[in-house]
Write an enzyme that holds these catalytic residues in place. Structure first.
Site, PDB file in Angstrom:
ATOM      1  N   LYS A   1      -4.793  -8.208   6.450  1.00 23.53           N
ATOM      2  CA  LYS A   1      -3.641  -7.394   6.799  1.00 23.53           C
ATOM      3  C   LYS A   1      -3.738  -6.916   8.248  1.00 23.53           C
ATOM      4  CE  LYS A   1      -2.912  -5.328   2.209  1.00 23.53           C
ATOM      5  NZ  LYS A   1      -1.509  -5.732   1.999  1.00 23.53           N
TER       6      LYS A   1
ATOM      7  N   ARG B   1      -1.088  -9.619  -8.398  1.00 26.83           N
ATOM      8  CA  ARG B   1      -0.563 -10.387  -9.533  1.00 26.83           C
ATOM      9  C   ARG B   1      -1.656 -11.202 -10.207  1.00 26.83           C
ATOM     10  NH1 ARG B   1       3.603 -13.233  -5.583  1.00 26.83           N
ATOM     11  NH2 ARG B   1       3.256 -11.179  -4.636  1.00 26.83           N
TER      12      ARG B   1
END
Length: 501
Positions: free
Chosen positions: A279, A353
């Site tokens: 990130k 997920r």
């Protein structure tokens, strides 16, 4: 701050300050006739006429300091037709914060004044108590005490006009107290720095709460995860020196042990660097909150156990730390999920997920659920679509979706239903595996939800709550300082309390 009760009518009420909720354009003495007996001096206070009752307006009036109620804090609610529970929550919270600033040790809130507002007296008692406690929340456990830090009020009393406190009002106040406790617990967990709350520490905290509150806690560590075939959750955590785990919580009160459980699944990424797909550095410190879903589940289960709610509820916390270590998963890797499906990984920053799909598969292997609700800070796409005041809801079951929207709306946690648009599932097809874990950037929140739905068996009632964007409060409000919001904990609590129709 303790929650207390005073009955026998206004002439017997005592506190350093009395809150007087009032709507705009209406005389405060007409709206709160209890003031005639609790604080008769207010009738001759000239400054009373300056108070207009605008939304957010606060006005403090002083009587003689030796009186049982020497002060009145008028609390503006705005126009009566708009004075709903949401307005009352913010108004009470702002008033309690003002009381803390003024150094008042005791506060009185007259229940009859709440009963005159729309929304039902018991519900408004619950909301007022919850708001008052949330107003005082501060995450200070890692800081030295400041000499000039204002001290919290010692107690807030609900004043009743009768010989006894009605059972319904008493129960409502305690519900509000437990709801605030759940939200504050979720905030504490999510505000804790990741070096102090890695996956194993979150699991230990869950075990401590289980002993304290009376629910069960089982921790599946790496070997057990491998035995269960949870290759996706293991892949998320394999780049970290802190191993992943699955924390299994269960509240099953006597007489409800055999019923189909309501199952909550929370994303517990105690820190998310993005892994190999690192990130940007800006605001990465907020990624300690990437376990807000798991925090909400743990807080809700603890609250349900404390009140011995007559409902079997299971909570699963999929805990890991996503780091770019030498063993970290890579774009292009294929892992085997607990469902038996092979999953192609194309972006290691879409790790939530992966953790959730194994937890969802485990939930269906172990139980026949009444319904499954997962909650996660899953996609930045949802935050872009919905902003910072409403969470995303994905659900094909109309009754379950309606129940979630109603439960959240009743307690100030708002959801907007987004489509599980089936044609988009085509973008999750993989050339090398049974499914690709990520679709295109467009419709990112929908693609993530469709990926999770792939792991639900036919006929299982399921809802996905994407709380990215609402898990962190960037600007302080009367109900929450800057930091973790605890969003979702109360929705889950309300769902379990009210059942799932």
């Amino acid at each position: 701050m303790d929650i207390r009760f005073q009955n026998l009518g206004p002439e017997h009420w005592k506190a350093q300050v009395m809150l007087a909720p009032a709507c705009q354009g209406e005389d405060i003495l007409h709206q709160c006739p209890e003031l005639d007996k609790a604080a008769p001096w207010l009738a001759v206070a000239p400054a009373r006429r300056d108070f207009q009752g605008k939304n957010g307006e606060l006005a403090l009036f002083h009587g003689h300091p030796d009186l049982p109620v020497p002060r009145v804090l008028a609390v503006g609610l705005g126009p009566r037709e708009k004075a709903d529970a949401a307005v009352l929550r913010k108004a009470v919270a702002a008033a309690v914060q003002r009381c803390r600033e003024q150094g008042f040790a005791s506060i009185l809130l007259p229940e009859p004044a709440l009963a005159r507002l729309p929304g039902g007296p018991e519900r408004l008692v619950e909301e007022s108590v919850c708001a008052a406690l949330l107003a005082l929340y501060r995450f200070t456990m890692l800081k030295k005490a400041e000499a000039d830090e204002p001290v919290d009020p010692q107690w807030l009393a609900l004043g009743f006009d009768g010989q006894s406190v009605p059972d319904g009002a008493h129960a409502a106040a305690r519900r509000g107290e437990r709801a605030a406790g759940a939200i504050c617990l979720a905030r504490d967990l999510a505000n804790m720095p990741a070096n102090l709350l890695p996956p194993e520490a979150l699991a230990r905290r869950a075990a401590e709460l289980a002993k304290e509150c009376g629910f069960t806690c089982t921790i599946l560590e790496s070997d057990a995860l491998a035995e269960q075939g949870m290759g996706a959750l293991l892949a998320v955590g394999q780049g970290s020196a802190r191993p992943p785990c699955l924390v299994v919580l269960e509240h099953a009160p006597q007489g409800h042990e055999q019923e189909k459980p309501l199952i909550f699944v929370g994303k517990g990424l105690t820190f998310d660097t993005g892994g190999i797909c690192l990130k940007p550095a800006a605001n990465m410190q907020q990624m300690k909150c990437d376990m807000s879903g798991a925090a909400a589940v743990l807080a809700a289960i603890a609250a349900l156990a404390r009140e011995d709610a007559p409902r079997r509820v299971v909570g699963l916390l999929a805990c890991a730390e996503n780091m770019p270590g030498g063993r970290a998963m890579r774009p292009g890797d294929v892992v085997r999920a607990a469902s038996g499906d092979s999953v192609e990984i194309v972006n290691t920053d879409a790790e939530g997920r992966l953790a959730l799909c194994d937890a969802l598969a485990y939930a269906q292997k172990q139980w026949t659920p009444a319904a499954v609700v997962d909650i996660a800070t899953l996609t930045g796409a949802c935050a872009v679509a919905l902003g910072t005041e409403v969470a995303g809801l994905f659900c094909d079951d109309a009754a379950l979706a309606e129940r979630i929207v109603a439960a959240g709306g009743a307690c100030g946690e708002n959801y907007w239903q987004l489509p599980l648009w089936k044609p988009y599932a085509e973008s999750l097809k993989s050339e090398v595996a049974d499914i690709c874990h990520m679709g295109p950037r467009e419709g990112g929140a929908i693609n993530a939800a469709l990926f999770l739905q792939h792991f639900l068996q036919k006929g299982v009632r399921w809802a996905h709550l994407d709380i990215a964007g609402v898990d962190w409060n960037a600007k302080k409000t009367p109900l929450c300082p800057v930091g973790a919001s605890g969003f979702g904990a109360r929705t889950l609590l309300e769902l379990a309390r009210g059942g799932v129709q």
